[in-house]
Enzyme design. Structure first.
Site, short mmCIF file in Angstrom:
data_model
loop_
_atom_site.label_atom_id
_atom_site.label_comp_id
_atom_site.label_asym_id
_atom_site.label_seq_id
_atom_site.Cartn_x
_atom_site.Cartn_y
_atom_site.Cartn_z
CD GLU A 152 -2.82 -1.19 2.43
OE1 GLU A 152 -2.79 -0.22 3.22
OE2 GLU A 152 -3.63 -2.13 2.51
CB SER A 199 9.98 -2.60 3.79
OG SER A 199 10.75 -2.35 2.64
CB THR A 229 3.13 -6.60 -11.16
OG1 THR A 229 4.14 -6.04 -10.35
CG2 THR A 229 3.70 -6.96 -12.52
CD GLN A 237 45.15 -10.82 -19.08
OE1 GLN A 237 45.89 -9.94 -18.67
NE2 GLN A 237 45.48 -12.09 -19.05
CD GLN A 261 32.14 0.91 -18.54
OE1 GLN A 261 31.07 1.40 -18.17
NE2 GLN A 261 33.21 1.64 -18.79
N GLY A 316 30.25 0.31 -24.52
CA GLY A 316 30.67 1.71 -24.49
C GLY A 316 29.52 2.64 -24.85
CD GLU A 340 7.49 -11.73 -6.06
OE1 GLU A 340 7.80 -12.66 -5.29
OE2 GLU A 340 6.85 -11.89 -7.10
N1 CAA Z 1 6.40 -18.29 6.38
C1 CAA Z 1 5.43 -18.48 7.31
N2 CAA Z 1 5.11 -17.55 8.22
C2 CAA Z 1 5.77 -16.38 8.18
C3 CAA Z 1 6.79 -16.11 7.25
C4 CAA Z 1 7.09 -17.13 6.32
N3 CAA Z 1 8.05 -16.95 5.41
N4 CAA Z 1 7.26 -14.88 7.46
C5 CAA Z 1 6.59 -14.38 8.50
N5 CAA Z 1 5.69 -15.30 8.93
C6 CAA Z 1 4.77 -15.18 10.07
C7 CAA Z 1 5.61 -15.09 11.32
O1 CAA Z 1 5.90 -16.39 11.82
C8 CAA Z 1 4.74 -14.30 12.26
O2 CAA Z 1 3.80 -15.16 12.85
P1 CAA Z 1 3.77 -15.33 14.46
O3 CAA Z 1 3.30 -13.99 14.95
O4 CAA Z 1 2.81 -16.44 14.68
O5 CAA Z 1 5.16 -15.62 14.86
C9 CAA Z 1 3.99 -13.38 11.32
O6 CAA Z 1 4.05 -13.95 10.02
C10 CAA Z 1 4.61 -11.99 11.28
O7 CAA Z 1 5.95 -12.15 10.88
P2 CAA Z 1 7.10 -11.13 11.29
O8 CAA Z 1 7.02 -10.86 12.76
O9 CAA Z 1 8.37 -11.62 10.73
O10 CAA Z 1 6.57 -9.82 10.53
P3 CAA Z 1 7.25 -8.43 10.31
O11 CAA Z 1 6.20 -7.40 10.39
O12 CAA Z 1 8.48 -8.30 11.17
O13 CAA Z 1 7.68 -8.48 8.73
C11 CAA Z 1 9.11 -8.82 6.85
C12 CAA Z 1 8.67 -9.24 8.27
C13 CAA Z 1 10.04 -9.94 6.44
C14 CAA Z 1 9.86 -7.49 6.85
C15 CAA Z 1 7.89 -8.74 5.92
O14 CAA Z 1 7.04 -7.66 6.24
C16 CAA Z 1 8.27 -8.62 4.46
O15 CAA Z 1 8.60 -9.61 3.81
N6 CAA Z 1 8.25 -7.39 3.91
C17 CAA Z 1 8.44 -7.18 2.49
C18 CAA Z 1 7.13 -7.25 1.79
C19 CAA Z 1 7.27 -7.63 0.36
O16 CAA Z 1 8.05 -8.50 -0.02
N7 CAA Z 1 6.47 -6.99 -0.46
C20 CAA Z 1 6.44 -7.30 -1.84
C21 CAA Z 1 5.07 -7.09 -2.38
S1 CAA Z 1 4.69 -8.09 -3.77
C22 CAA Z 1 5.44 -7.40 -5.08
O17 CAA Z 1 6.37 -6.67 -4.98
C23 CAA Z 1 4.93 -7.83 -6.39
C24 CAA Z 1 4.27 -6.82 -7.20
O18 CAA Z 1 3.25 -7.07 -7.84
C25 CAA Z 1 4.95 -5.52 -7.36
#
Ligand code: CAA
Length: 391
Positions: free
Chosen positions: A130, A135, A161, A286, A344, A347, A371
């Site tokens: 959003e 992140s 996307t 080289q 590069q 050029g 992602e």
């Molecule tokens: N598998 C299973 N469960 C997971 C998990 C995983 N890989 N990662 C997190 N969880 C669970 C955790 O276990 C936790 O559960 P509990 O409370 O039961 O322990 C819960 O989810 C929350 O996890 P975190 O405490 O780790 O959460 P956080 O708020 O600290 O966030 C983060 C962690 C890794 C930073 C995450 O927010 C993240 O990946 N951020 C990036 C987001 C992202 O990749 N966005 C891309 C959007 S898609 C895109 O780009 C495509 C497009 O179309 C443009």
């Protein structure tokens, strides 16, 4: 000790790679420059990929899909990205958007939507981010409120996307805002929204540095009423499903990165053997050979890590979170370095739109961002290491 594994593609996987490569040379590459220049959706590639069942190859056969395993899907995406990254987003985003269903959807939901996706009735996009939750994905504000048997969704999703092109959208939304900070992820659920649902609309396409052929738009949800059974999995499990999805699909971003890097090296290799300076081919210097060597070496390392991650994705191994993040992070850093060095090698010519390497360099950049930025990948990797989860 038994036989050592070959660390090579099976004949079946090689055949898939050959088939995609052939199709891309004929039906994708010829339009790649125009798609970028005109910032238009790659209609020709989309039609060709769909005709060959490469538009969403990961959909299992039971839903009418090609049933490609995670490695075969990676090969499809890698080969398309080698010639056109924007076109490679067709199978990549279809996997991203539909993976939540595969992981957590009810039997009915899977049957309905995966068969439509496989049949080419519409693509799938993934709505997590959003304007103020990038992140920090769990900080989302989009709400889903129960009303009788229905859910009503309101909010703004950003950086989506293929928005507008896709018929179907996986939307993560807050269903329980009372869950306290820290456990906020537990208040999030996932839903399927259709483009045709009343109240769904789209923002203007973003004006981007690269992947110009793939539209990136906001998705507006204005009191969108959907039937109750469009929830994916149990209420409150949407964030976990979203994260598990990314574990699998970060491997496909790694594949894009390997593909675009290989495409740039291919071009630089050919050019360096044609271009003459100081009375000889520049490939005979080289200094240039060292550049090419580093490019080839790093691409191969990225490819091996990506294929190893694909194996984990296919089996659903517990170290997939580590491998998905590591492959995406490493391969995208390699792609940025390799495509920059390909410019590069060429050029001044490389810096112009008369040659494809500047497009590849612009397209490569996004693989370090979407992602999850590579900074987020490093957070994920470190957490896995500290939790003792690695191969
Ligand atoms: N598998 C299973 N469960 C997971 C998990 C995983 N890989 N990662 C997190 N969880 C669970 C955790 O276990 C936790 O559960 P509990 O409370 O039961 O322990 C819960 O989810 C929350 O996890 P975190 O405490 O780790 O959460 P956080 O708020 O600290 O966030 C983060 C962690 C890794 C930073 C995450 O927010 C993240 O990946 N951020 C990036 C987001 C992202 O990749 N966005 C891309 C959007 S898609 C895109 O780009 C495509 C497009 O179309 C443009």
């Amino acid at each position: 000790m038994g036989d050592l594994p070959l660390f090579a593609l099976s004949e079946e996987h090689q055949a898939i790679r050959e088939a995609v490569r052939e199709l891309c040379a004929a039906k994708v590459e010829p339009f790649a420059a125009a798609v970028d220049e005109e910032a238009r959706y790659p209609e020709e590639a989309a039609a060709a990929l769909q005709a060959a069942d490469f538009h969403a190859p990961h959909v299992p056969e039971e839903y009418g899909g090609a049933g490609a395993d995670a490695l075969a899907t990676v090969l499809v995406i890698e080969e398309i990205a080698r010639v056109c990254v924007a076109s490679s987003l067709i199978p990549a985003v279809n996997k991203l958007g539909s993976m939540p269903l595969l992981l957590s959807g009810s039997a009915e939901l899977k049957q309905t939507y995966l068969s439509k996706l496989a049949a080419g009735e519409g693509g799938f996009s993934y709505c997590l981010s959003e304007p103020d939750a990038g992140s920090d994905a769990a900080a989302m504000k989009t709400r889903a409120v129960r009303d009788g048997d229905d859910w009503v969704l309101s909010g703004v999703k950003r950086w989506i996307t293929n928005a507008g092109v896709s018929e179907y959208y996986t939307v993560m939304a807050v269903t329980d805002p009372t869950v306290s900070t820290g456990g906020k992820a537990k208040g999030i659920s996932a839903f399927v929204v259709e483009k045709s649902d009343e109240g769904v609309s789209f923002g203007a396409p973003e004006k981007k540095l690269g992947i110009k052929g793939s539209p990136t738009r906001e998705v507006y949800l204005d009191n969108v009423r959907i039937p109750g059974d469009r929830i994916i999995g149990e209420e409150g499990t949407g964030f976990e499903t979203a994260m598990r999805t990314l574990d699998h699909t970060r491997v496909t971003i790694a594949a894009q990165a390997v593909g675009v890097a290989q495409g740039a090296l291919d071009y630089a290799l050919g050019y360096s053997q044609e271009r003459q300076q100081f009375g000889k081919r520049i490939a005979d210097f080289q200094g240039l050979q060292f550049l090419l060597a580093d490019m080839g070496m790093k691409i191969e390392a990225a490819r091996q890590l990506t294929y190893a991650a694909a194996g984990r994705s296919e089996r659903g191994d517990k170290d997939l979170t580590f491998f998905g993040a590591a492959a995406k992070c490493f391969a995208s850093d390699v792609a940025m370095e390799v495509t920059t060095n390909a410019v590069q090698v060429l050029g001044g010519y490389g810096y112009t739109r008369d040659y494809p390497v500047e497009r590849m360099m612009r397209d490569a950049k996004i693989t370090q961002i979407y992602e999850g930025t590579n900074q987020v990948q490093r957070i994920v990797i470190a957490r896995q290491l500290l939790a003792g989860i690695q191969s």
